[in-house]
Design a protein around this motif. Structure first.
Motif, PDB file in Angstrom:
ATOM      1  N   UNK A 133       0.826  -1.186   0.000  1.00 50.84           N
ATOM      2  CA  UNK A 133       0.000   0.000   0.000  1.00 50.84           C
ATOM      3  C   UNK A 133       0.866   1.245   0.000  1.00 50.84           C
ATOM      4  N   UNK A 134       0.324   2.309  -0.542  1.00 52.35           N
ATOM      5  CA  UNK A 134       1.023   3.581  -0.584  1.00 52.35           C
ATOM      6  C   UNK A 134       0.678   4.394   0.663  1.00 52.35           C
ATOM      7  N   UNK A 135       1.687   4.829   1.422  1.00 55.38           N
ATOM      8  CA  UNK A 135       1.397   5.628   2.617  1.00 55.38           C
ATOM      9  C   UNK A 135       0.916   7.028   2.248  1.00 55.38           C
ATOM     10  N   UNK A 136       0.084   7.595   3.103  1.00 54.86           N
ATOM     11  CA  UNK A 136      -0.391   8.969   2.925  1.00 54.86           C
ATOM     12  C   UNK A 136       0.605   9.872   3.643  1.00 54.86           C
ATOM     13  N   UNK A 137       1.598  10.360   2.899  1.00 57.58           N
ATOM     14  CA  UNK A 137       2.646  11.151   3.520  1.00 57.58           C
ATOM     15  C   UNK A 137       2.654  12.609   3.086  1.00 57.58           C
ATOM     16  N   UNK A 138       1.767  12.971   2.153  1.00 58.81           N
ATOM     17  CA  UNK A 138       1.628  14.361   1.743  1.00 58.81           C
ATOM     18  C   UNK A 138       0.160  14.636   1.413  1.00 58.81           C
ATOM     19  N   UNK A 139      -0.254  15.905   1.461  1.00 57.23           N
ATOM     20  CA  UNK A 139      -1.665  16.235   1.221  1.00 57.23           C
ATOM     21  C   UNK A 139      -2.139  15.841  -0.175  1.00 57.23           C
ATOM     22  N   UNK A 140      -3.379  15.415  -0.233  1.00 58.50           N
ATOM     23  CA  UNK A 140      -4.033  15.043  -1.481  1.00 58.50           C
ATOM     24  C   UNK A 140      -5.281  15.911  -1.608  1.00 58.50           C
ATOM     25  N   UNK A 141      -5.382  16.690  -2.673  1.00 60.53           N
ATOM     26  CA  UNK A 141      -6.529  17.585  -2.885  1.00 60.53           C
ATOM     27  C   UNK A 141      -7.352  17.094  -4.074  1.00 60.53           C
TER      28      UNK A 141
END
Length: 67
Positions: free
Chosen positions: A1-9
């Protein structure tokens, strides 16, 4: 899985209104497009079941805020 390490808009439409959804490591925030204030929800509130309480508190602090 890809970690959520930066904001996604992402932009989304609800009815005829456009909103910006920001998902980041702290939680999520939904704002009316072109505005800064919106409804924020921390991941811990969502996981602990406090989401309804947090959403109600956010809504009550923004009601009547514009004069």
């Amino acid at each position: 899985m890809t970690p959520l390490d930066k904001p996604l808009r992402r932009e989304l439409a609800v009815g005829d209104q456009r909103y910006t959804l920001l998902i980041d490591p702290q939680g999520l925030k939904i704002t009316l497009r072109g505005h800064r204030q919106g409804v924020a929800l921390a991941w811990s509130d969502l996981i602990n079941g406090d989401a309804q309480l947090a959403a109600a508190l956010n809504a009550s602090t923004h009601e009547g805020g514009s004069s």
